[in-house]
Design an enzyme around this catalytic site. Structure first.
Site: not given
Length: 425
Positions: A264, A279, A351, A354, A393
Site C-alpha cells: 500500500r 503502517r 487496530e 477488520s 501488527r
C-alpha cells in the site's frame, strides 16, 4: 456496486442512508432521469429494429414475387443510421450510470452506529486485561533494534522509508506467526488455505471496490501493455477467484484463508504512525474470505469474528472489538467489526484486524452468482472478508506485551513449537 433498480425505486431512502457516511449523495437523483432516458432509448431502438426486421421480410417476399419494393426501401433506408445514433446515445447513458454507481459506496447495515469518525465507533466487548509492568515499557522499535531482530536503517537503504528487514529470531517470529495463523484457520476453523498471486489486474481491483476510488493508494507496475498492480490485501485476489462464475448454492459457504504480502502506498497518511512497522508499504497478512448465501451472511460474519479473535486468545493478547460507525466504515462494506489489540507503549488499543460483510456489493462488481438448484434463477452471493490477522501488527503486540525488564521477549506458549525457543534475548 449498488443495484440500479433498487436505487431508482427507493431513491430518497438510499440518499438518506448514504448521507450517514457524512457525504453529499444528492447526485444520485440524476440516476432516476438517466434510467428513464435509458428505458426510452431501449424502447426506441427495439421498435426500430423490429420495424427493420419486419420490413426486410416484406422486401424479401416482394422480391421473390418479382414485385416492386421501392416504397418499403425508401421507408427504411435511414433506419440503420437512426439505430446507430440511438445505440451510441444509449451507450453514453449507460456509461454515465455505470460511472455514478462505480463511485458510490455501499449502503450501511441498519445495525451499525451512526457517527462521524472513529470516535463514534461502538465498543462491543473487551477480552483480557492489559498487563501491569513493574518497569518502564519501551516500544517495538527500541526492542527490535536492541535485540537486532528489526533493521529499519538497512531497509531504508535497500528501498526507502516504511520498510523493515526482519533478522534472526525476528524473521522466525514473523514466519511462525504466518504458519500458526494458517494452521489455526485451515486445520481447526475449516478454511481452505490458498496462496494467490501477489500481482492483480485492473478488473480484480475494480471488482472488490479498490478502483476507481482508491487508485492513488495502489502500486502500479510499469509493464508494457499490462495493467498490473501489487496486491493491497488478500481480499482482492481471493474474492476474484470466482469473478464471472456461477457457484453451486449447495456448497455455500465457501471459506478460504489466504496468505499474501500486501502493498500500500498509504497516500494521504503522511505523518501518521511512521515509526516502526505499524503502517508500512509492505506487510504480510492472513485474510479470511467467505462466499455466502444472502440469508446466512450475517451469521457467517459473527462466526468469522470469533475465528479472528481466536488468534489473539491463543496468543494471550488483550484486545477489544468495536463496531465501526457509518463515518468510519470502508467504501464497499455494509458492516465492519474492528479488532483492536492493546499496545503498551501507546497505552491504547490499536487496530489489528477488520471483519466485514460487503453483502452483494462486490459480487455485483465481480459478477459472482449462485444457483440454489439446477433449475433456479441466479442470485448474487454475499462476500465477507476478515483479517486473520495482520502479521506485522501481531508482532508488535507480542513484542510489547511479552517484553521483560532485561529487554528480552518471552515467546507465547502456542508459538514455541514453531519458534524452537522460549525467549528472544
Amino acid at each position: 456496486m449498488l443495484d440500479l433498480k433498487y436505487v431508482t425505486e427507493h431513491i430518497d431512502q438510499v440518499v438518506e442512508r448514504l448521507s450517514q457516511r457524512n457525504g453529499d449523495f444528492s447526485y444520485l437523483y440524476e440516476l432516476v432521469t438517466l434510467q428513464d432516458q435509458r428505458k426510452e432509448f431501449i424502447s426506441s431502438v427495439e421498435s426500430k429494429k423490429a420495424l427493420r426486421n419486419e420490413s426486410s421480410k416484406k422486401i424479401g417476399e416482394l422480391k421473390r414475387n418479382k414485385q416492386d419494393a421501392t416504397h418499403i426501401l425508401d421507408q427504411v433506408k435511414d433506419l440503420g443510421d437512426e439505430i446507430k445514433t440511438l445505440d451510441e446515445k444509449l451507450k453514453d447513458i449507460e456509461l454515465k450510470i455505470f460511472d455514478i454507481l462505480a463511485n458510490t459506496p455501499n449502503l450501511c447495515h441498519e445495525s451499525i452506529p451512526v457517527g462521524k469518525d472513529e470516535n463514534d465507533n461502538l465498543e462491543i466487548k473487551k477480552v483480557g486485561t492489559p498487563k501491569t509492568f513493574d518497569f518502564e515499557v519501551v516500544d517495538h522499535v527500541e526492542l527490535g533494534e536492541k535485540l537486532d531482530i528489526l533493521d529499519f536503517e538497512r531497509a531504508a537503504k535497500i528501498t526507502g522509508t516504511r520498510f523493515v528487514v526482519d533478522k534472526g529470531l525476528g524473521a522466525r517470529l514473523e514466519r511462525s506467526l504466518i504458519q500458526f495463523m494458517m494452521d489455526l484457520h485451515s486445520r481447526h476453523n475449516d478454511y481452505t488455505e490458498i496462496i494467490p498471486p501477489f500481482i492483480v489486474n485492473e478488473q480484480s481491483m475494480f471488482a472488490t471496490g479498490q478502483f476507481p476510488k482508491f487508485r492513488e493508494d495502489s502500486f502500479r507496475l510499469e509493464l508494457k501493455d499490462q495493467n498490473y498492480y501489487l496486491n493491497p490485501t488478500a481480499e482482492v485476489p481471493t474474492i476474484n477467484l470466482y469473478r464471472d462464475e456461477i457457484l453451486d448454492g449447495t456448497k455455500l459457504p465457501l471459506k478460504y484463508c489466504s496468505f499474501t504480502t500486501a502493498f500500500r502506498s498509504e497516500a494521504g497518511s503522511a505523518g501518521r504512525d511512521t515509526r516502526g512497522i505499524l503502517r508500512q508499504h509492505q506487510f504480510n497478512k492472513v485474510e479470511l474470505i467467505k462466499f455466502s448465501t444472502p440469508e446466512d451472511s450475517y451469521n457467517e460474519l459473527e462466526s468469522m469474528l470469533l475465528d479472528s479473535e481466536e488468534v489473539l486468545k491463543q496468543l494471550g493478547l488483550p484486545y477489544r472489538v468495536v463496531s465501526l460507525c457509518t463515518g468510519d466504515i470502508g467504501f464497499g462494506m455494509a458492516k465492519t467489526y474492528d479488532i483492536e489489540v492493546w499496545i503498551p507503549s501507546q497505552h491504547k488499543y490499536r487496530e489489528i484486524g477488520s471483519i466485514s460483510n460487503a453483502e452483494d456489493f462486490q459480487a455485483r462488481r465481480a459478477n459472482i452468482r449462485f444457483k440454489r438448484t439446477k433449475d433456479s434463477k441466479t442470485e448474487y452471493v454475499h462476500t465477507l472478508n476478515g483479517s486473520g490477522l495482520a502479521v506485522g501488527r501481531t508482532m508488535i503486540a507480542i513484542m510489547e506485551n511479552y517484553q521483560n525488564k532485561d529487554g528480552s521477549i518471552t515467546i507465547p506458549e502456542v508459538l514455541v513449537p514453531y519458534m524452537g525457543v522460549k525467549v528472544i534475548n
